[in-house]
Design a protein around this motif. Structure first.
Motif, short mmCIF file in Angstrom:
data_model
loop_
_atom_site.label_atom_id
_atom_site.label_comp_id
_atom_site.label_asym_id
_atom_site.label_seq_id
_atom_site.Cartn_x
_atom_site.Cartn_y
_atom_site.Cartn_z
N CYS A 82 0.86 -1.24 0.09
CA CYS A 82 -0.08 -0.05 -0.01
C CYS A 82 0.93 1.23 0.05
CB CYS A 82 -1.00 0.13 1.14
SG CYS A 82 -2.23 -1.04 0.97
N SER A 83 2.07 1.24 0.43
CA SER A 83 2.99 2.53 0.62
C SER A 83 3.49 2.48 -1.00
CB SER A 83 4.25 2.16 1.55
OG SER A 83 5.10 1.35 1.15
N THR A 84 3.23 1.72 -1.96
CA THR A 84 3.55 1.98 -3.06
C THR A 84 2.37 2.78 -3.92
OG1 THR A 84 2.73 0.06 -4.05
CG2 THR A 84 5.05 0.14 -3.44
N MET A 85 1.25 2.92 -3.23
CA MET A 85 0.04 3.54 -4.00
C MET A 85 0.25 5.16 -3.67
SD MET A 85 -3.10 1.22 -2.40
CE MET A 85 -4.16 2.07 -3.31
N THR A 86 -0.28 5.80 -4.58
CA THR A 86 -0.41 7.12 -4.32
C THR A 86 -1.02 7.67 -2.97
OG1 THR A 86 -2.22 7.72 -5.63
CG2 THR A 86 -0.35 7.72 -6.78
N PRO A 87 -0.88 8.50 -2.32
CA PRO A 87 -1.71 9.10 -1.17
C PRO A 87 -3.14 9.01 -1.61
CG PRO A 87 0.40 10.32 -1.21
CD PRO A 87 0.44 9.31 -2.39
N THR A 88 -3.44 9.77 -2.44
CA THR A 88 -4.58 10.11 -3.10
C THR A 88 -5.54 8.53 -3.27
OG1 THR A 88 -3.96 12.03 -4.23
CG2 THR A 88 -5.98 11.07 -4.95
N ASP A 89 -4.80 7.53 -4.11
CA ASP A 89 -5.46 6.44 -4.14
C ASP A 89 -5.67 5.63 -2.97
OD1 ASP A 89 -5.93 6.66 -6.82
OD2 ASP A 89 -4.18 5.53 -7.37
N TYR A 90 -4.89 5.57 -1.73
CA TYR A 90 -4.83 5.15 -0.40
C TYR A 90 -6.31 5.48 0.04
CZ TYR A 90 -3.98 3.10 3.94
OH TYR A 90 -3.78 2.34 5.24
N VAL A 91 -6.61 6.74 0.04
CA VAL A 91 -7.87 7.28 0.52
C VAL A 91 -9.05 7.17 -0.53
CG1 VAL A 91 -6.68 8.19 2.55
CG2 VAL A 91 -7.30 9.59 0.35
N GLY A 105 -17.57 -1.92 -0.25
CA GLY A 105 -17.80 -1.46 1.34
C GLY A 105 -16.67 -0.87 1.87
N TRP A 106 -16.97 0.17 2.70
CA TRP A 106 -16.09 0.94 3.51
C TRP A 106 -15.49 1.91 2.65
CZ3 TRP A 106 -17.36 0.80 8.50
CH2 TRP A 106 -17.76 -0.19 8.91
N GLY A 107 -15.53 1.84 1.21
CA GLY A 107 -14.98 3.11 0.56
C GLY A 107 -13.86 3.23 0.04
N SER A 108 -12.71 2.94 0.74
CA SER A 108 -11.38 2.85 0.59
C SER A 108 -10.55 2.20 1.10
CB SER A 108 -10.98 4.48 0.77
OG SER A 108 -10.75 4.83 2.26
N ASN A 148 -9.96 3.44 4.64
CA ASN A 148 -11.34 2.87 5.60
C ASN A 148 -11.25 1.55 5.85
OD1 ASN A 148 -11.46 5.52 5.34
ND2 ASN A 148 -13.74 5.53 4.27
N LEU A 149 -11.08 0.66 4.89
CA LEU A 149 -10.94 -0.81 5.09
C LEU A 149 -10.15 -1.20 6.26
CD1 LEU A 149 -11.47 -2.59 1.66
CD2 LEU A 149 -12.93 -2.96 3.52
N HIS A 150 -8.90 -0.47 6.31
CA HIS A 150 -7.75 -1.05 7.30
C HIS A 150 -8.38 -0.53 8.73
CE1 HIS A 150 -4.08 -1.42 4.56
NE2 HIS A 150 -4.34 -2.47 5.13
N VAL A 151 -8.82 0.77 8.54
CA VAL A 151 -9.19 1.31 10.05
C VAL A 151 -10.17 0.63 10.45
CG1 VAL A 151 -10.30 3.01 11.17
CG2 VAL A 151 -8.45 3.48 9.38
N HIS A 152 -11.45 -0.08 9.68
CA HIS A 152 -12.45 -0.77 9.99
C HIS A 152 -12.03 -2.05 10.79
CE1 HIS A 152 -16.18 -3.17 10.07
NE2 HIS A 152 -15.36 -4.02 9.34
N VAL A 153 -10.91 -2.67 10.07
CA VAL A 153 -10.30 -3.78 10.61
C VAL A 153 -9.56 -3.60 11.83
CG1 VAL A 153 -8.53 -5.72 10.40
CG2 VAL A 153 -9.86 -5.06 8.21
#
Length: 162
Positions: free
Chosen positions: A22-31, A38-41, A44-49
């Motif tokens: 995930c650190s290879t993703m752009t910060p914009t794509d991560y969010v 579900g959970w949108g991004s 958001n999925l990480h925080v939900h977990v």
């Protein structure tokens, strides 16, 4: 290290592979919000977990008050990885408390049920781990949808250096 702690270490190992990816993703794509998931991004999925671990282990298992984590407080992969460092500490605290009582029922309430539940510490840990892996699959699928090629996060090899 007992087998349950080893199992959780392998879970954390696969999570770290996912964080590196995930650190290879752009910060914009991560969010980026993707309504088809579900959970949108990814964030958001990480925080939900993380919240699942907190609510079930800390709230139900340890009987402590837990509030939902505001996703916007964790804008980057590094921030979410730090959130999971606190989850790792929570899991160790939970396992230390229930090390010799993994099958002993704990009685508690969940908001969506009127009657209390009786769940064992082993059930609580198993639920949170399987929940994480369920959402890991969604997360990997979401990143493919965003144009990324994820690594294999399913194969966990034990340390062969010993």
């Amino acid at each position: 290290m007992n087998p349950i702690q080893q199992q959780y270490q392998w879970v954390a190992q696969t999570r770290n592979v996912l964080f590196e990816y995930c650190s290879t993703m752009t910060p914009t794509d991560y969010v980026k919000q993707v309504s088809a998931f579900g959970w949108g991004s990814v964030r958001n999925l990480h925080v939900h977990v993380a919240d699942c671990y907190r609510h079930w282990l800390q709230g139900f298992g340890l009987g402590e008050k837990v509030e939902d984590t505001p996703v916007h407080a964790y804008p980057s992969v590094d921030d979410v990885a730090r959130l999971f460092a606190s989850v790792d500490d929570l899991v160790q605290q939970f396992l230390a408390k229930f090390e010799h009582a993994l099958d002993q029922p704990i009685t508690g309430h969940v908001p969506w049920q009127r009657d209390p539940l009786q769940l064992s510490p082993l059930w609580l840990l198993t639920h949170t781990i399987t929940h994480e892996f369920h959402h890991k699959g969604q997360l990997v699928s979401l990143t493919r949808h965003l144009g990324y090629a994820p690594p294999d996060t399913d194969l966990v090899l034990p340390d062969q250096s010993g």
